[in-house]
Design a protein around this motif. Structure first.
Motif, mmCIF file in Angstrom:
data_model
loop_
_atom_site.group_PDB
_atom_site.id
_atom_site.type_symbol
_atom_site.label_atom_id
_atom_site.label_comp_id
_atom_site.label_asym_id
_atom_site.label_seq_id
_atom_site.Cartn_x
_atom_site.Cartn_y
_atom_site.Cartn_z
ATOM 1 N N GLU A 224 0.832 -1.204 0.000
ATOM 2 C CA GLU A 224 0.000 0.000 0.000
ATOM 3 C C GLU A 224 0.867 1.255 0.000
ATOM 4 O O GLU A 224 0.592 2.222 -0.713
ATOM 5 N N ALA A 225 1.935 1.238 0.792
ATOM 6 C CA ALA A 225 2.826 2.401 0.885
ATOM 7 C C ALA A 225 3.471 2.707 -0.464
ATOM 8 O O ALA A 225 3.493 3.864 -0.911
ATOM 9 N N PHE A 226 3.981 1.667 -1.147
ATOM 10 C CA PHE A 226 4.649 1.919 -2.427
ATOM 11 C C PHE A 226 3.649 2.254 -3.536
ATOM 12 O O PHE A 226 4.020 2.912 -4.508
ATOM 13 N N THR A 227 2.413 1.830 -3.390
ATOM 14 C CA THR A 227 1.376 2.269 -4.335
ATOM 15 C C THR A 227 1.172 3.776 -4.209
ATOM 16 O O THR A 227 1.085 4.487 -5.219
ATOM 17 N N GLN A 228 1.131 4.262 -2.957
ATOM 18 C CA GLN A 228 0.980 5.706 -2.734
ATOM 19 C C GLN A 228 2.195 6.477 -3.240
ATOM 20 O O GLN A 228 2.068 7.549 -3.831
ATOM 21 N N PHE A 229 3.395 5.922 -3.024
ATOM 22 C CA PHE A 229 4.618 6.570 -3.534
ATOM 23 C C PHE A 229 4.590 6.653 -5.055
ATOM 24 O O PHE A 229 5.002 7.660 -5.649
#
Length: 505
Positions: A314-319
């Motif tokens: 989820e974090a790298f999707t947002q990045f």
């Protein structure tokens, strides 16, 4: 694979190994898995040259092989990712230097230069390098401990080997052997150093660099840096500790971690006592990070309360979303970025709604929307409404974003930029080759004279061999090279972040 990536790989192979190996490698990139006779026929090189090229590429883990149907002929496949990783070697070396010190840095550097080596030979080589320094006080035993530390931390792994005698061997290694440290006899290394007969106890056990372990550290650094910039150092430290405790319970590349008790982090901070402000406002920092748009951490169920799960995917999707939004802003303007964010928010949206909600004049909103569509930042989907009786059928046009496709397109742009930077650097080096070679000759002469105890006047005379105009040109070239190298590193950071998104996707 991307044509732009192929151009970058071609430059890397040519710079590091020469034109023959570059031709062999690019044939495998363009045509995929092939036996050696196909490579010989296409490249028109002698069989001996092709064999030599494949040996070099296999040694550096840039090409893999597998048996054909009859198991007597090998098929060769290029590993494009490992070729691209050669640009990242300086980052790996710098990371180890900061974490383990100069001696460990030398161990990693020597292995990267040779691709694989035995532990005893690495220790001897690093000792020989250190012995040239007057201030060296590092013993062979300490170098052995440094090597063992790198293996224990999983930065080094054993090379696979063949268990059966076949024309095309199948290289394998068991998981329990990957980090199994062999017996390293210091006495035999001393014998080799002093020129006496020696017999290494680990002569058939080879070690290589574990790229995945480095990428874990680089991935964690991106996350910690993001939270440090967004909030402060305390938030970055909290995220760093969460990631460290995650490894105890979860596989490093899992999308979602197993629950991490928050009290464990709190107790750890109290013992360290290096971030007093984080200790004082611990609960507030946890709440802020939990509510952040990156959605890195979430509570693991209502009942547990005190445990959190880390959502790396989820974090790298947002990045990735942030990178794509920034690309739209830089490539077009703020209004186009506003439209892009609106489509992202609504997921599916009609053109008329864009004009109303983005608060942009209808004509300009339409132009920017279709410009984003043309550049593949937006996709369009047509929905048809069934007709009633003999009436005309109606259709609706909806804009949406396919993030994975946009990320791959931006990656392609990054490869194109990387190719341009490397080409420009080679051009600068070529047109100033005479002056650069002259400077190297003068530096070599000065170094030799200094070693012989030459006076300052003699050294000054040697330095004057380079004229003031030539010095100006050299300063200009050096400044340009530094800029190009810096841009290359920054582009690689973007490539790595986008590759992390695709890895989790």
């Amino acid at each position: 694979m991307s044509a732009q990536l192929g151009k970058v790989l071609s430059l890397i192979l040519c710079e590091r190994f020469g034109p023959i190996i570059e031709k062999v490698g690019m044939y495998l990139f363009q045509y995929g898995t092939s036996p050696i006779l196909y490579i010989v026929k296409s490249t028109k090189f002698p069989l001996s040259k092709v064999k030599e090229s494949l040996c070099v590429l296999i040694k550096y883990r840039l090409v893999t092989f597998s048996p054909n149907r009859n198991e007597n002929i090998a098929n060769y496949t290029i590993n494009a990712e490992n070729v691209l990783l050669m640009l990242r070697y300086p980052k790996y070396i710098n990371l180890i230097k900061k974490k383990f010190g100069d001696e460990s840095e030398m161990i990693i550097e020597e292995i990267l230069q040779r691709s694989y080596w035995t532990a005893s030979e690495i220790i001897l080589k690093v000792d020989q390098r250190l012995s040239k320094s007057v201030e060296n006080t590092v013993t062979l035993g300490q170098l052995k401990d440094k090597f063992v530390s790198l293996v224990t931390a999983k930065y080094l792994v054993r090379m696979p080997y063949s268990e059966e005698d076949k024309p095309v061997p199948n290289l394998v290694i068991k998981d329990k052997e990957l980090h199994l440290i062999p017996e390293i006899d210091i006495k035999q290394i001393v014998n080799a150093k002093t020129g006496q007969p020696y017999n290494y106890t680990d002569k058939n056990i080879y070690w290589t660099v574990n790229f995945d372990r480095f990428h874990q550290d680089m991935r964690d650094k991106i996350i910690v840096t993001a939270f440090t910039r967004k909030f402060d150092e305390n938030a970055g430290e909290l995220v760093k500790l969460l990631l460290q405790r995650m490894y105890i319970r979860t596989q490093p590349w899992a999308d979602i971690s197993n629950p991490v008790p928050i009290l464990e982090i709190k107790d750890l901070l109290k013992k360290q006592n290096t971030f007093p402000q984080l200790n004082a406002f611990f609960d507030q920092y946890v709440n802020v990070i939990e509510q952040d748009s990156s959605k890195l951490i979430r509570k693991s169920g209502e009942a547990s309360g005190g445990s959190f799960q880390i959502f790396l995917k989820e974090a790298f999707t947002q990045f990735a979303w942030e990178v794509t939004e920034q690309c739209v802003l830089e490539k077009f303007d703020s209004k186009a970025a506003r439209i892009f964010r609106l489509v992202k928010l609504k997921k599916y949206i009609e053109p008329d709604q864009i004009q109303k909600l983005a608060m942009i004049p209808a004509k300009e909103a339409k132009r920017l929307s279709y410009q984003l569509l043309e550049e593949n930042f937006l996709e369009i989907q047509e929905l048809r409404k069934a007709s009633v009786g003999n009436g005309p059928s109606k259709s609706f046009m909806l804009f949406y974003i396919k993030l994975e496709q946009v990320v791959r397109m931006i990656l392609d742009l990054c490869y194109k930029t990387l190719f341009n930077i490397m080409t420009r650097r080679n051009y600068e080096r070529e047109i100033n080759k005479r002056i650069i070679d002259k400077k190297q000759r003068v530096d070599t002469i000065a170094m030799g004279m200094r070693a012989q105890g030459a006076s300052e006047n003699q050294l000054a005379d040697i330095e004057e061999m380079i004229t003031p105009p030539e010095r100006q040109i050299l300063e200009s070239v050096e400044k340009t090279m530094k800029k190009l190298n810096l841009v290359e590193l920054e582009i690689d950071d973007t490539i790595f972040l986008l590759q992390m998104y695709l890895t989790y996707e």
